[in-house]
Design a protein around this motif. Structure first.
Motif, PDB file in Angstrom:
ATOM      1  N   HIS A  85     -10.185  18.923  28.967  1.00 13.82           N
ATOM      2  CA  HIS A  85     -10.072  18.440  30.491  1.00 13.82           C
ATOM      3  C   HIS A  85     -10.725  16.513  30.185  1.00 13.82           C
ATOM      4  CE1 HIS A  85      -8.822  21.773  33.132  1.00 13.82           C
ATOM      5  NE2 HIS A  85      -9.068  22.069  32.053  1.00 13.82           N
ATOM      6  N   SER A 138      -1.716   8.626  33.049  1.00 16.79           N
ATOM      7  CA  SER A 138      -0.862  10.809  32.861  1.00 16.79           C
ATOM      8  C   SER A 138      -1.819  11.802  32.059  1.00 16.79           C
ATOM      9  CB  SER A 138       0.819  10.352  32.025  1.00 16.79           C
ATOM     10  OG  SER A 138       0.320  10.447  30.818  1.00 16.79           O
ATOM     11  N   GLY A 139      -1.800  12.645  32.078  1.00 18.95           N
ATOM     12  CA  GLY A 139      -2.476  13.494  31.758  1.00 18.95           C
ATOM     13  C   GLY A 139      -2.508  13.500  30.312  1.00 18.95           C
ATOM     14  N   GLY A 140      -1.461  12.977  28.623  1.00 19.04           N
ATOM     15  CA  GLY A 140      -1.640  12.633  27.907  1.00 19.04           C
ATOM     16  C   GLY A 140      -2.089  10.959  27.785  1.00 19.04           C
ATOM     17  N   GLN A 143      -5.919  11.887  27.760  1.00 14.82           N
ATOM     18  CA  GLN A 143      -5.752  12.416  26.419  1.00 14.82           C
ATOM     19  C   GLN A 143      -6.319  11.153  24.934  1.00 14.82           C
ATOM     20  OE1 GLN A 143      -8.378  14.350  25.583  1.00 14.82           O
ATOM     21  NE2 GLN A 143      -7.458  16.097  25.222  1.00 14.82           N
ATOM     22  N   THR A 164      -4.425  19.777  23.810  1.00 10.60           N
ATOM     23  CA  THR A 164      -2.943  20.069  24.647  1.00 10.60           C
ATOM     24  C   THR A 164      -3.285  21.298  25.874  1.00 10.60           C
ATOM     25  OG1 THR A 164      -2.584  20.704  22.921  1.00 10.60           O
ATOM     26  CG2 THR A 164      -2.506  18.799  22.990  1.00 10.60           C
ATOM     27  N   LEU A 167      -1.881  19.760  29.439  1.00  6.79           N
ATOM     28  CA  LEU A 167      -1.271  18.447  29.770  1.00  6.79           C
ATOM     29  C   LEU A 167      -0.018  19.483  30.131  1.00  6.79           C
ATOM     30  CD1 LEU A 167      -2.315  16.892  26.711  1.00  6.79           C
ATOM     31  CD2 LEU A 167      -2.640  16.123  28.881  1.00  6.79           C
ATOM     32  N   ASP A 168       0.611  18.664  30.703  1.00  9.50           N
ATOM     33  CA  ASP A 168       2.306  19.318  30.758  1.00  9.50           C
ATOM     34  C   ASP A 168       2.904  19.624  29.555  1.00  9.50           C
ATOM     35  OD1 ASP A 168       1.979  18.824  33.349  1.00  9.50           O
ATOM     36  OD2 ASP A 168       2.365  17.114  33.731  1.00  9.50           O
ATOM     37  N   MET A 171       3.927  16.095  27.223  1.00  5.12           N
ATOM     38  CA  MET A 171       2.715  15.185  26.840  1.00  5.12           C
ATOM     39  C   MET A 171       1.929  15.967  25.569  1.00  5.12           C
ATOM     40  SD  MET A 171       1.415  13.944  30.492  1.00  5.12           S
ATOM     41  CE  MET A 171       3.137  13.078  31.804  1.00  5.12           C
ATOM     42  N   VAL A 172       2.129  17.158  25.062  1.00  6.76           N
ATOM     43  CA  VAL A 172       1.939  17.300  24.505  1.00  6.76           C
ATOM     44  C   VAL A 172       2.254  16.645  23.310  1.00  6.76           C
ATOM     45  CG1 VAL A 172       1.608  19.413  22.456  1.00  6.76           C
ATOM     46  CG2 VAL A 172       1.735  19.144  25.157  1.00  6.76           C
ATOM     47  N   VAL A 175      -0.106  13.410  22.039  1.00  6.59           N
ATOM     48  CA  VAL A 175      -1.835  13.534  21.438  1.00  6.59           C
ATOM     49  C   VAL A 175      -1.194  14.430  20.732  1.00  6.59           C
ATOM     50  CG1 VAL A 175      -3.862  14.423  22.212  1.00  6.59           C
ATOM     51  CG2 VAL A 175      -2.321  13.573  24.097  1.00  6.59           C
TER      52      VAL A 175
END
Ligand code: ADP
Ligand code: MG
Length: 240
Positions: A85, A138-140, A143, A164, A167-168, A171-172, A175
């Motif tokens: 997270h 964004s989440g990506g 990270q 990952t 993540l959506d 977006m994996v 990363v």
């Protein structure tokens, strides 16, 4: 670089790690996998001194790791950690997230820390976002900021715990691409992940855990083609 010898850990009466031994050489990329609750996060946390363990020994080079040891704060800076997270400081800008520990822990000057931060933001493709706050990304992207922040400390080892998983799907890869590049540059990496494509590309070794024990550790080719244990076979069937 990292060595665990017969490490056992209990949370109260519950044994979370059972006699775990594993040895990781400089430049190796080791992927840890296994069912939920098998002790992967616990293992990573004991290596970083975030959780105490009760039996066995953990070494980072010649230093013994223990959660209560006096020089753990210094050791911890040599070991970068990336969580599921992100754990960025929400009230700081991206740039400040990358400079704060460099200044406060390593004693770098503001300009030195800023220069380092900008180099690493560029490397993860986020130089245009330095003045934003994490919540605007964004989440990506967050990270990737977390990875850049860890790298700012010039770690000798990087630990990733399901980087990952939160993540959506789209977006994996952004990363994983950063992680793959890092692996190819020779960083020593311990990665808890179920991204078996990543494991196939860069892992030197795959460690399979189940119920707190290291059930097998193999060359990635052997792990994917001929897992030794039934539990590993079941696990692979589910995730592949
Ligand atoms: P994994 O990362 O493989 O999913 P964990 O290391 O998080 O597994 O957890 C291993 C086991 O230890 C689980 O049964 C979990 O419920 C337990 N556990 C993890 N953290 C704690 C804690 N702080 N206190 C008590 N039990 C815990
Ligand atoms: Mg976990």
């Amino acid at each position: 670089m990292i060595e665990l010898k017969n490490v056992s850990k209990w949370y109260g009466k519950f044994q979370a790690l059972k006699n775990c031994s594993v040895s990781i050489q400089k430049g190796e990329v080791v992927v840890f996998c296994g069912p939920s609750g098998s002790g992967k996060s616990t293992l990573i946390k004991t290596i970083n001194g975030l959780e105490p363990y009760q039996e066995g020994e953990i070494y980072f080079k010649t230093h013994q790791i223990s959660a209560n040891g006096g020089d753990m704060n210094l050791l911890r800076t040599r070991i970068g950690m990336v969580f599921q997270h992100f754990e960025l400081f929400p009230h700081l800008t991206v740039l400040e997230n990358l400079t704060i520990a460099q200044e406060k822990v390593l004693g770098r000057s503001k300009s030195e820390a800023t220069e380092k931060a900008q180099t690493l933001l560029k490397r993860v493709g986020l130089q245009a976002h330095a003045e934003k706050h994490p919540g605007q990304l964004s989440g990506g992207q967050q990270q990737r900021v977390a990875i850049a922040r860890a790298l700012c400390m010039d770690p000798e080892v990087m630990l990733f715990d399901e980087p990952t998983s939160a993540l959506d799907p789209e977006m994996v890869n952004e990363v994983l691409d950063v992680m793959i590049e890092l692996a190819r540059e020779g960083m020593t990496m311990l990665c808890v992940t179920h991204e078996m494509g990543f494991a196939r590309q860069v892992a030197d070794k795959v460690v399979f855990m189940d119920a707190g024990a290291i059930v097998e550790q193999s060359d990635k080719k052997d792990f994917f083609t001929q897992p030794k244990s039934e539990r590993a076979r079941d696990f692979l069937e589910k995730i592949l």
